[in-house]
Design a protein around this motif. Structure first.
Motif, PDB file in Angstrom:
ATOM      1  N   HIS A 287       3.096  -5.423   0.305  1.00  0.00           N
ATOM      2  CA  HIS A 287       4.028  -5.344   1.435  1.00  0.00           C
ATOM      3  C   HIS A 287       3.520  -6.219   2.569  1.00  0.00           C
ATOM      4  O   HIS A 287       2.314  -6.253   2.844  1.00  0.00           O
ATOM      5  CB  HIS A 287       4.177  -3.896   1.913  1.00  0.00           C
ATOM      6  CG  HIS A 287       4.854  -3.011   0.922  1.00  0.00           C
ATOM      7  ND1 HIS A 287       6.211  -2.747   0.964  1.00  0.00           N
ATOM      8  CD2 HIS A 287       4.369  -2.341  -0.159  1.00  0.00           C
ATOM      9  CE1 HIS A 287       6.517  -1.945  -0.057  1.00  0.00           C
ATOM     10  NE2 HIS A 287       5.416  -1.686  -0.748  1.00  0.00           N
ATOM     11  N   GLU A 288       4.450  -6.904   3.239  1.00  0.00           N
ATOM     12  CA  GLU A 288       4.081  -7.751   4.377  1.00  0.00           C
ATOM     13  C   GLU A 288       4.749  -7.295   5.671  1.00  0.00           C
ATOM     14  O   GLU A 288       4.424  -7.800   6.745  1.00  0.00           O
ATOM     15  CB  GLU A 288       4.446  -9.212   4.089  1.00  0.00           C
ATOM     16  CG  GLU A 288       3.681  -9.789   2.900  1.00  0.00           C
ATOM     17  CD  GLU A 288       3.951 -11.259   2.681  1.00  0.00           C
ATOM     18  OE1 GLU A 288       3.943 -12.013   3.678  1.00  0.00           O
ATOM     19  OE2 GLU A 288       4.181 -11.660   1.519  1.00  0.00           O
ATOM     20  N   ASN A 289       5.674  -6.332   5.562  1.00  0.00           N
ATOM     21  CA  ASN A 289       6.400  -5.844   6.724  1.00  0.00           C
ATOM     22  C   ASN A 289       5.960  -4.408   7.021  1.00  0.00           C
ATOM     23  O   ASN A 289       6.065  -3.521   6.163  1.00  0.00           O
ATOM     24  CB  ASN A 289       7.911  -5.896   6.448  1.00  0.00           C
ATOM     25  CG  ASN A 289       8.730  -5.451   7.633  1.00  0.00           C
ATOM     26  OD1 ASN A 289       8.755  -4.269   7.966  1.00  0.00           O
ATOM     27  ND2 ASN A 289       9.417  -6.400   8.264  1.00  0.00           N
ATOM     28  N   LEU A 290       5.478  -4.172   8.237  1.00  0.00           N
ATOM     29  CA  LEU A 290       4.939  -2.850   8.584  1.00  0.00           C
ATOM     30  C   LEU A 290       6.005  -1.762   8.593  1.00  0.00           C
ATOM     31  O   LEU A 290       5.740  -0.625   8.182  1.00  0.00           O
ATOM     32  CB  LEU A 290       4.248  -2.901   9.948  1.00  0.00           C
ATOM     33  CG  LEU A 290       2.827  -3.478   9.959  1.00  0.00           C
ATOM     34  CD1 LEU A 290       2.352  -3.690  11.386  1.00  0.00           C
ATOM     35  CD2 LEU A 290       1.863  -2.555   9.210  1.00  0.00           C
ATOM     36  N   ASN A 291       7.220  -2.085   9.052  1.00  0.00           N
ATOM     37  CA  ASN A 291       8.292  -1.076   9.061  1.00  0.00           C
ATOM     38  C   ASN A 291       8.628  -0.644   7.644  1.00  0.00           C
ATOM     39  O   ASN A 291       8.812   0.551   7.367  1.00  0.00           O
ATOM     40  CB  ASN A 291       9.535  -1.628   9.761  1.00  0.00           C
ATOM     41  CG  ASN A 291       9.320  -1.800  11.255  1.00  0.00           C
ATOM     42  OD1 ASN A 291       8.663  -0.979  11.890  1.00  0.00           O
ATOM     43  ND2 ASN A 291       9.860  -2.869  11.825  1.00  0.00           N
ATOM     44  N   GLU A 292       8.704  -1.626   6.741  1.00  0.00           N
ATOM     45  CA  GLU A 292       8.978  -1.300   5.339  1.00  0.00           C
ATOM     46  C   GLU A 292       7.837  -0.492   4.732  1.00  0.00           C
ATOM     47  O   GLU A 292       8.061   0.419   3.930  1.00  0.00           O
ATOM     48  CB  GLU A 292       9.199  -2.586   4.544  1.00  0.00           C
ATOM     49  CG  GLU A 292      10.497  -3.309   4.885  1.00  0.00           C
ATOM     50  CD  GLU A 292      10.632  -4.635   4.152  1.00  0.00           C
ATOM     51  OE1 GLU A 292       9.772  -4.944   3.292  1.00  0.00           O
ATOM     52  OE2 GLU A 292      11.596  -5.377   4.450  1.00  0.00           O
ATOM     53  N   TYR A 311      -1.207  -4.000   1.833  1.00  0.00           N
ATOM     54  CA  TYR A 311      -0.579  -4.598   3.011  1.00  0.00           C
ATOM     55  C   TYR A 311      -1.248  -5.937   3.255  1.00  0.00           C
ATOM     56  O   TYR A 311      -2.457  -6.002   3.494  1.00  0.00           O
ATOM     57  CB  TYR A 311      -0.722  -3.706   4.241  1.00  0.00           C
ATOM     58  CG  TYR A 311      -0.236  -4.390   5.505  1.00  0.00           C
ATOM     59  CD1 TYR A 311       1.107  -4.742   5.653  1.00  0.00           C
ATOM     60  CD2 TYR A 311      -1.125  -4.733   6.524  1.00  0.00           C
ATOM     61  CE1 TYR A 311       1.549  -5.400   6.798  1.00  0.00           C
ATOM     62  CE2 TYR A 311      -0.687  -5.386   7.677  1.00  0.00           C
ATOM     63  CZ  TYR A 311       0.655  -5.716   7.801  1.00  0.00           C
ATOM     64  OH  TYR A 311       1.092  -6.387   8.921  1.00  0.00           O
ATOM     65  N   GLU A 317      -3.623  -3.338  12.267  1.00  0.00           N
ATOM     66  CA  GLU A 317      -2.178  -3.197  12.455  1.00  0.00           C
ATOM     67  C   GLU A 317      -1.652  -1.941  11.757  1.00  0.00           C
ATOM     68  O   GLU A 317      -0.747  -1.267  12.270  1.00  0.00           O
ATOM     69  CB  GLU A 317      -1.464  -4.439  11.901  1.00  0.00           C
ATOM     70  CG  GLU A 317      -1.841  -5.728  12.615  1.00  0.00           C
ATOM     71  CD  GLU A 317      -1.439  -6.974  11.833  1.00  0.00           C
ATOM     72  OE1 GLU A 317      -0.839  -6.825  10.739  1.00  0.00           O
ATOM     73  OE2 GLU A 317      -1.725  -8.087  12.300  1.00  0.00           O
ATOM     74  N   LYS A 321       0.006   1.110  13.757  1.00  0.00           N
ATOM     75  CA  LYS A 321       1.416   1.374  13.441  1.00  0.00           C
ATOM     76  C   LYS A 321       1.604   2.803  12.945  1.00  0.00           C
ATOM     77  O   LYS A 321       2.553   3.499  13.345  1.00  0.00           O
ATOM     78  CB  LYS A 321       1.901   0.383  12.385  1.00  0.00           C
ATOM     79  CG  LYS A 321       3.362   0.541  11.969  1.00  0.00           C
ATOM     80  CD  LYS A 321       4.318   0.143  13.082  1.00  0.00           C
ATOM     81  CE  LYS A 321       5.762   0.092  12.580  1.00  0.00           C
ATOM     82  NZ  LYS A 321       6.714  -0.246  13.671  1.00  0.00           N
TER      83      LYS A 321
END
Length: 661
Positions: A287-292, A311, A317, A321
């Motif tokens: 995963h590269e998107n923190l929200n996802e 991640y 981060e 987050k």
């Protein structure tokens, strides 16, 4: 030339053509410039001494360019053309089966699927080297192909000093790495003397030719994760483990989380190594998107899914987050290479991987500032989670040590000797009292035939031995026995092999000796081929490290290194095929002394005699030291060992009534 002829050739008599720099390979970062002009000249002279004078004029500008461009002289031109991998032992040239086994293990350490930076001869940890340059590799393999069982090869920090007369019961190879005069063991000393080509950082099993890929730490990490959840009285199912690092050793973490049965989030800044771990199926998703990532974790927690999520980004981060989004973290740690914080072991937040690598080489002072700033943020975010109930432990990578040096809020409000930090080392709370004190540690073996069926047969033998031992084991070690039997039963389906056909298993002296004896018998009967025994240095006896292996030693001796030195000397005259002793290891240059061994089982009576003598000492040396430190589990274990072996007589401690004070 055949593979065997190339090995026997050593350093070629004619210069091979220069090799292109392969950009698809995971390379070591450029090391900072630390040598003065006279020292650079000395480094070049040191490199050229491997070659005949007629080649110096051609090699000098090439080596000078390497030193300027990479901070080291690797001698890329001399990389062999053959595939770097462990072959069946029968394919190696030589007069000694023991020497052939060592060649196999060296090549396994440098296998592209195993090594972190294979072209720089670095196996793991960012700087854990098998050799410093390719001339050393070529010369070592040549010596091993020539040696008999009446000779010993001495290795001086990657340099093969030569073959010396010895005898059949002497080690075939004696390895030292980074054994500095104590006042010259600061991080910059490594940078300087390594750049000069006179010492190297062997890490633990890298410079000992005993690394078996991430599997080597998967088992210990699985035990750690399982017992971390036990400490908070929670089942792993649906629990969240947050950590970082997907490199050589740390790459085992998501696999271990899957075996334990929890949700694992592991951050990594290096895109290449993240991709490799995903392709090897050591991590399930990237995963590269923190929200996802937040949504994916919540879903996995709700459904109690067993899954590992990488991640691609900085771990800070993630901690920040998850705090903002109120994601519940059950257990947390960190396994970046913080023993090597200024040269690629830990990356600052807020800038790209490429920007960091450039800054590391061109502006090392600013890079250090950025790393320390990130460590302060990292610790602050962890503190917010632990206030909500997260159980955090230092994973022996010098995280707390370097964070404290950066001024982070990691010191205990009520420190005691050995418990100066807010958080424990995992050895203090888990591995020390539950495993090392009782003699349980990372015993490992490699099937030299290269046949998967041999590995399966050894798994079956080991499982049967453990089940027999468990029937009469005392209550104090029943949990350890159960965990290891469960591990070995699931070893095949968990697909842990990377490189050689190898296995790791936590066992005590009794287990190691009985398993090894059964292997030797199976070899004698022709059921399997020869087997190399070894262990991680991260064990009961092999390592003195005040912030990791011996962090649960509270008698004031955790800063001494007598145990590791005695261990390697004792292994040497009790029958080890090769022995090693290093300065460095997982917590940093100057922070640890660690040793290891390798032993070839060939089905002979000699092998049977050696294994019984050496394995008993290799474990009980450490138990006796831990017992003298008044560790109650170790007192129990050494008393039991003395009952089993009448020739063992150990000084036991007397306990003092605290009320007297």
């Amino acid at each position: 030339m055949t593979f065997q002829e190339q090995i026997q050739q050593g350093i070629p008599s004619q210069l091979p053509q220069p090799k292109p720099y392969e950009t698809n390979i995971n390379h070591a970062p450029k090391r900072k410039e630390i040598l003065g002009e006279e020292e650079k000249k000395l480094a070049l002279k040191n490199a050229l001494r491997y070659f005949e004078p007629q080649f110096h004029a051609e090699l000098l500008p090439e080596f000078k360019e390497e030193l300027e461009k990479y901070g080291r002289i690797y001698m890329y031109r001399f990389r062999p053309d053959y595939e770097m991998k462990a072959r069946p032992i029968s394919e190696y040239p030589g007069k000694s089966e023991q020497a052939k086994a060592i060649m196999l293990m060296i090549q396994n350490n440098l296998d592209y699927a195993v090594a972190q930076h294979p072209h720089e001869l670095i196996t793991y940890g960012g700087n854990g080297a098998v050799f410093s340059n390719w001339a050393q590799y070529l010369l070592t393999m040549k010596y091993l192909s020539e040696m008999t069982d009446e000779q010993t090869l001495t290795m001086y920090s990657g340099h093969p000093m030569g073959l010396f007369p010895s005898h059949k019961d002497a080690p075939r190879v004696v390895v030292t790495n980074g054994m500095m005069i104590p006042n010259y063991s600061k991080p910059d000393d490594w940078e300087k003397f390594n750049a000069l080509g006179v010492t190297q950082y062997g890490q633990m099993t890298a410079g000992s030719y005993m690394y078996i890929g991430p599997q080597g730490i998967v088992h210990g990490t699985t035990i750690t994760v399982l017992n971390a959840f036990r400490k908070i009285n929670k089942e792993p199912k649906g629990g969240l483990f947050v950590t970082s690092g997907l490199g050589g050793m740390s790459g085992a973490q998501p696999k271990a989380g899957n075996i334990a049965g929890c949700v694992t989030v592991c951050a990594e800044v290096n895109p290449k190594i993240t991709k490799i771990r995903h392709e090897q199926k050591w991590v399930n998703e990237i995963h590269e998107n923190l929200n996802e990532l937040v949504e994916r974790v919540r879903k996995a927690q709700e459904t109690q899914e067993t899954v590992s999520l990488a991640y691609l980004g900085n771990i800070v981060e993630v901690w920040e987050k998850f705090d903002q989004e109120n994601v519940r973290i059950d257990i947390g740690s960190d396994q970046t290479s913080l023993h090597n914080p200024w040269a690629g072991g830990y990356y600052p937040a807020g800038q790209s991987f490429e920007e960091s690598n450039k800054m590391m080489a061109e502006n090392p002072e600013l890079f250090k500032e950025k790393v320390q700033e990130t460590l302060r943020r990292h610790a602050a975010a962890i503190n917010k989670h632990t206030e909500k109930g997260t159980y955090f432990f230092d994973y022996g990578n010098a995280f707390l040590l370097e964070a404290s040096r950066a001024g982070a809020d990691v010191m205990s409000d009520n420190p005691t000797l050995g418990r100066e930090f807010k958080y424990p080392s995992y050895v203090q709370d888990i591995m020390g009292p539950m495993c090392f004190d009782y003699g349980f540690g990372p015993f490992r073996w490699v099937c030299t035939s290269g046949k998967p069926e041999d590995l399966q047969k050894t798994d079956e033998i080991a499982c049967k031995i453990l089940e027999e031992i468990q029937k009469n084991s005392p209550e104090e070690i029943q949990q350890q026995m159960k965990d290891n039997i469960q591990w070995i039963k699931g070893a095949q389906e968990n697909k842990l092999v990377v490189g050689s056909q190898a296995r790791i298993l936590y066992a005590d002296a009794e287990g190691r000796m009985k398993i090894a004896e059964a292997f030797n018998k199976a070899i004698r009967n022709g059921e399997i081929g020869a087997v190399v025994l070894g262990r991680d240095h991260h064990d009961v006896s092999g390592t003195d490290s005040p912030y990791r292996e011996t962090s649960n030693i509270y008698d004031g001796s955790r800063f001494t290194a007598d145990m590791a030195i005695h261990n390697v000397i004792g292994d040497s005259f009790r029958g080890a095929t090769w022995v090693s002793i290093h300065n460095g290891g997982g917590v940093g240059w100057g922070e640890v002394i660690n040793g290891g061994f390798g032993m070839l089982l060939d089905g002979s009576d000699d092998a049977d005699r050696r294994l019984k003598s050496m394995l008993f000492w290799d474990v009980n040396n450490g138990i006796s030291r831990r017992s003298w430190a008044r560790n109650e589990g170790a007192v129990f274990a050494i008393k039991r060992a003395m009952e089993m072996e009448p020739n063992l007589k150990v000084t036991l401690p007397n306990f003092v009534d605290e009320d007297l004070f």
